[in-house]
Design a protein around this motif. Structure first.
Motif, PDB file in Angstrom:
ATOM      1  N   PHE A   1       0.797   3.596  10.967  1.00 38.59           N
ATOM      2  CA  PHE A   1       1.301   4.098   9.695  1.00 38.59           C
ATOM      3  C   PHE A   1       2.170   5.323   9.909  1.00 38.59           C
ATOM      4  CE2 PHE A   1      -2.566   1.851   8.293  1.00 38.59           C
ATOM      5  CZ  PHE A   1      -2.015   1.059   7.305  1.00 38.59           C
ATOM      6  N   GLN A   2       3.157   5.484   9.039  1.00 39.20           N
ATOM      7  CA  GLN A   2       4.011   6.675   9.047  1.00 39.20           C
ATOM      8  C   GLN A   2       3.411   7.663   8.049  1.00 39.20           C
ATOM      9  OE1 GLN A   2       7.968   5.212   8.205  1.00 39.20           O
ATOM     10  NE2 GLN A   2       7.889   3.723   9.876  1.00 39.20           N
TER      11      GLN A   2
ATOM     12  N   LEU B   1      -1.095   8.942  -0.127  1.00 41.27           N
ATOM     13  CA  LEU B   1      -2.266   8.065  -0.138  1.00 41.27           C
ATOM     14  C   LEU B   1      -1.897   6.683   0.377  1.00 41.27           C
ATOM     15  CD1 LEU B   1      -5.267   7.810  -0.996  1.00 41.27           C
ATOM     16  CD2 LEU B   1      -4.453   7.035  -3.229  1.00 41.27           C
ATOM     17  N   PHE B   2      -0.703   6.229   0.040  1.00 41.93           N
ATOM     18  CA  PHE B   2      -0.235   4.920   0.474  1.00 41.93           C
ATOM     19  C   PHE B   2       1.013   5.110   1.341  1.00 41.93           C
ATOM     20  CE2 PHE B   2      -2.010   4.210  -3.891  1.00 41.93           C
ATOM     21  CZ  PHE B   2      -3.225   3.696  -3.453  1.00 41.93           C
ATOM     22  N   PRO B   3       0.829   5.222   2.658  1.00 44.17           N
ATOM     23  CA  PRO B   3       1.949   5.509   3.553  1.00 44.17           C
ATOM     24  C   PRO B   3       2.752   4.268   3.915  1.00 44.17           C
ATOM     25  CG  PRO B   3      -0.058   5.363   4.820  1.00 44.17           C
ATOM     26  CD  PRO B   3      -0.456   5.202   3.370  1.00 44.17           C
ATOM     27  N   ALA B   4       3.899   4.514   4.487  1.00 38.41           N
ATOM     28  CA  ALA B   4       4.756   3.435   4.976  1.00 38.41           C
ATOM     29  C   ALA B   4       4.291   2.991   6.355  1.00 38.41           C
ATOM     30  CB  ALA B   4       6.197   3.919   5.037  1.00 38.41           C
ATOM     31  N   TRP B   5       4.793   1.861   6.791  1.00 34.75           N
ATOM     32  CA  TRP B   5       4.585   1.412   8.161  1.00 34.75           C
ATOM     33  C   TRP B   5       5.800   0.599   8.576  1.00 34.75           C
ATOM     34  CZ3 TRP B   5       1.997  -0.952   4.091  1.00 34.75           C
ATOM     35  CH2 TRP B   5       2.207  -2.334   3.925  1.00 34.75           C
ATOM     36  N   ASP B   6       5.954   0.399   9.856  1.00 35.86           N
ATOM     37  CA  ASP B   6       7.071  -0.374  10.379  1.00 35.86           C
ATOM     38  C   ASP B   6       6.641  -1.831  10.440  1.00 35.86           C
ATOM     39  OD1 ASP B   6       9.194  -1.478  11.630  1.00 35.86           O
ATOM     40  OD2 ASP B   6       9.188  -0.161  13.386  1.00 35.86           O
TER      41      ASP B   6
ATOM     42  N   ILE C   1       5.015   4.762   1.017  1.00 40.67           N
ATOM     43  CA  ILE C   1       5.485   3.385   1.126  1.00 40.67           C
ATOM     44  C   ILE C   1       6.764   3.217   0.316  1.00 40.67           C
ATOM     45  CG2 ILE C   1       3.993   2.641  -0.794  1.00 40.67           C
ATOM     46  CD1 ILE C   1       3.694  -0.051   0.711  1.00 40.67           C
ATOM     47  N   PRO C   2       7.837   2.705   0.914  1.00 36.55           N
ATOM     48  CA  PRO C   2       9.097   2.529   0.170  1.00 36.55           C
ATOM     49  C   PRO C   2       8.989   1.389  -0.831  1.00 36.55           C
ATOM     50  CG  PRO C   2       9.301   1.627   2.378  1.00 36.55           C
ATOM     51  CD  PRO C   2       7.963   2.297   2.323  1.00 36.55           C
TER      52      PRO C   2
ATOM     53  N   LEU D   1       0.309   2.393 -13.552  1.00 41.76           N
ATOM     54  CA  LEU D   1       1.245   3.183 -12.757  1.00 41.76           C
ATOM     55  C   LEU D   1       2.497   2.406 -12.367  1.00 41.76           C
ATOM     56  CD1 LEU D   1      -1.250   4.935 -10.299  1.00 41.76           C
ATOM     57  CD2 LEU D   1      -0.449   5.728 -12.536  1.00 41.76           C
ATOM     58  N   ARG D   2       3.626   3.073 -12.445  1.00 38.81           N
ATOM     59  CA  ARG D   2       4.870   2.570 -11.887  1.00 38.81           C
ATOM     60  C   ARG D   2       4.857   2.787 -10.376  1.00 38.81           C
ATOM     61  NH1 ARG D   2       5.907   6.058 -16.032  1.00 38.81           N
ATOM     62  NH2 ARG D   2       7.007   5.258 -17.871  1.00 38.81           N
ATOM     63  N   TYR D   3       5.837   2.184  -9.702  1.00 38.91           N
ATOM     64  CA  TYR D   3       5.980   2.460  -8.268  1.00 38.91           C
ATOM     65  C   TYR D   3       6.172   3.956  -8.031  1.00 38.91           C
ATOM     66  CZ  TYR D   3       8.327   3.492  -3.940  1.00 38.91           C
ATOM     67  OH  TYR D   3       8.670   4.097  -2.756  1.00 38.91           O
ATOM     68  N   ALA D   4       7.031   4.593  -8.861  1.00 35.33           N
ATOM     69  CA  ALA D   4       7.303   6.017  -8.683  1.00 35.33           C
ATOM     70  C   ALA D   4       6.037   6.856  -8.821  1.00 35.33           C
ATOM     71  CB  ALA D   4       8.344   6.483  -9.696  1.00 35.33           C
TER      72      ALA D   4
END
Length: 350
Positions: free
Chosen positions: A262-263, A239-244, A268-269, A170-173
Motif C-alpha cells: 500500500f502507498q 484510512l483507505f490508501p492507494a496501491w499499485d 485511493i484514487p 459518502l461521496r468518493y471525495a
C-alpha cells in the motif's frame, strides 16, 4: 486565478495585498477555483492569439470566446457547463482584479444573449443517475470480500470502504479524505470527522456518526479491524490508501491474491476506487464489468445508503447525515420503490 494588480509598494503592503487576493479566492471552493484557472488560461491564450486584451476584456471578445467554447462542446458532446464555467472564470478574474459587477464583460447584454443561445445550441443533457446499491447486495459484497486470513489485503480494504460509504452516505471525495486518527470508536457507534465536505461552505468540518450493527457488513467492526490489522491507530494516514495494481494486472488476477504494497500516504484514487467497487458488484451479480459500469458507479454507495434509510429516519436527521443543503438535492439521491409509487394512484380508489 490571477492575482490582484499591484504597483510599487512596501514589502509589508505587498504581503497584505497577496493575503487579500488569497482570502478572496477562498470565497469559492478550491476545486471550483482550480477549474476556473483552466478556463481563464484558455481565455488568455485565445486573446493572445488574436491580439485582444484579456483584462479588461471587451464584451464582443468574451462573446467570441464563448462561441468558440460552444463549438468545442458540440463537437465533443460536452454539456453547457463548459460555456457556463468559462463565463464564470472570466467574471471571477475581473472581480479579483478590482472591477465592479457592472463593469464585468460577462454581464453585458451581448454576452448574456450569447449564453442563452449557447444553451439552446448545446441543449441540456439528460442526467443519467446510476442505480443505488441495496442492502442485500452490500451484505453479499462484504461477505464475498472479507478474507479469512486476517491480512490487510485489498479485499478487506474494499469491503470496509463500501460499508463505510454506504452507511455514511459518502461521496468518493468524502471517504477518500478520511484519516485514521479522525475516526473515534464508542461502545454504540463510531464518529468520522471530515475536515470539509462539498456542502460545508464555511469549512467547519463535519462529524458523521455510524452505529454498530449486527451483520458481517457492520461498518464499525470492519473499520476497527482494518485499523488494527494495518496498525493505523492514532496515525494521520489515509484510512483507505492507494496501491499499485499494475503488478496484479500483469499476473492477470485479483490484487487480493498477491502481496500488495500500500502507498500509505496516498488516498485511493477515484479511478481505482470506482474500478474495485464495480468489479465487486460484477462478481456478486455474476455480470460482466462492462454491463455493471452502465448501471452503477461509486456514487451508488451514497444513493444506496440514502435510499435504504429514507423511509425509516426523520428527514432532518437524514439530511444532516448526508450533508445536503436542500431537500431538493437530497431527494435526487432517493430511489422510491415501485410499491410506494403505486400508493399514489391506489389512494384514488379507482
Amino acid at each position: 486565478m490571477m492575482a490582484m494588480p499591484q504597483t510599487q509598494h512596501s514589502a509589508e503592503a505587498s504581503t497584505l495585498f497577496a493575503a487579500t487576493a488569497s482570502l478572496l479566492r477562498s470565497a469559492a471552493a478550491p476545486k471550483t477555483m482550480s477549474g476556473y484557472q483552466g478556463h481563464w488560461l484558455l481565455f488568455r491564450a485565445f486573446c493572445a492569439h488574436f491580439n485582444f486584451e484579456a483584462l479588461p476584456a471587451e464584451p464582443r471578445v468574451v462573446a467570441a470566446f464563448l462561441t468558440y467554447r460552444t463549438e468545442v462542446a458540440v463537437a465533443k458532446n460536452l454539456s453547457y457547463a463548459v460555456v457556463k464555467s468559462a463565463s464564470a472564470a472570466i467574471h471571477t478574474a475581473h472581480e479579483l482584479a478590482g472591477f465592479s459587477e457592472s463593469d464585468s464583460p460577462t454581464k453585458h447584454p451581448l454576452v448574456k444573449r450569447l449564453r442563452r443561445a449557447a444553451k439552446k445550441r448545446i441543449g441540456i443533457r439528460a442526467v443519467h443517475r446510476k442505480d443505488p446499491i441495496d442492502q442485500t447486495l452490500l451484505l453479499q459484497a462484504v461477505q464475498l470480500y472479507i478474507p479469512h486470513s486476517g491480512t490487510p489485503d485489498c479485499r478487506r480494504l474494499v469491503a470496509t470502504m463500501v460499508a463505510v460509504a454506504f452507511s455514511g452516505f459518502l461521496r468518493y471525495a468524502d471517504f477518500s479524505a478520511i484519516f485514521a486518527d479522525q475516526v473515534t470508536f464508542f461502545e454504540s457507534h463510531m464518529e468520522i470527522f471530515l475536515d470539509s465536505r462539498k456542502n460545508d461552505q464555511f469549512r467547519q468540518g463535519h462529524v458523521i456518526p455510524i452505529a454498530r450493527g449486527h451483520t458481517d457488513a457492520c461498518p464499525v467492526h470492519l473499520t476497527e479491524e482494518w485499523i488494527r490489522i494495518r496498525g493505523l491507530a492514532g496515525k494521520h494516514l489515509p484510512l483507505f490508501p492507494a496501491w499499485d495494481n499494475r503488478q496484479s494486472a500483469a499476473r492477470g488476477s485479483s490484487p487480493a491474491l498477491h502481496s500488495i504494497e500500500f502507498q500509505a500516504n496516498r488516498p485511493i484514487p477515484y479511478h481505482l476506487a470506482r474500478s474495485e467497487i464495480l468489479s465487486l458488484i460484477a462478481k456478486v451479480l455474476g455480470c460482466s464489468f462492462d454491463d455493471i459500469r452502465t448501471r452503477f458507479g461509486a456514487h451508488s454507495l451514497r444513493s444506496g445508503g440514502a435510499t435504504a434509510a429514507a423511509t425509516r429516519v426523520e428527514e432532518r436527521l437524514f439530511q444532516r447525515q448526508g450533508g445536503w443543503r436542500s431537500q431538493s438535492a437530497m431527494y435526487n439521491y432517493i430511489e422510491d420503490p415501485l410499491e410506494q409509487r403505486l400508493l399514489v394512484t391506489q389512494a384514488l380508489g379507482l
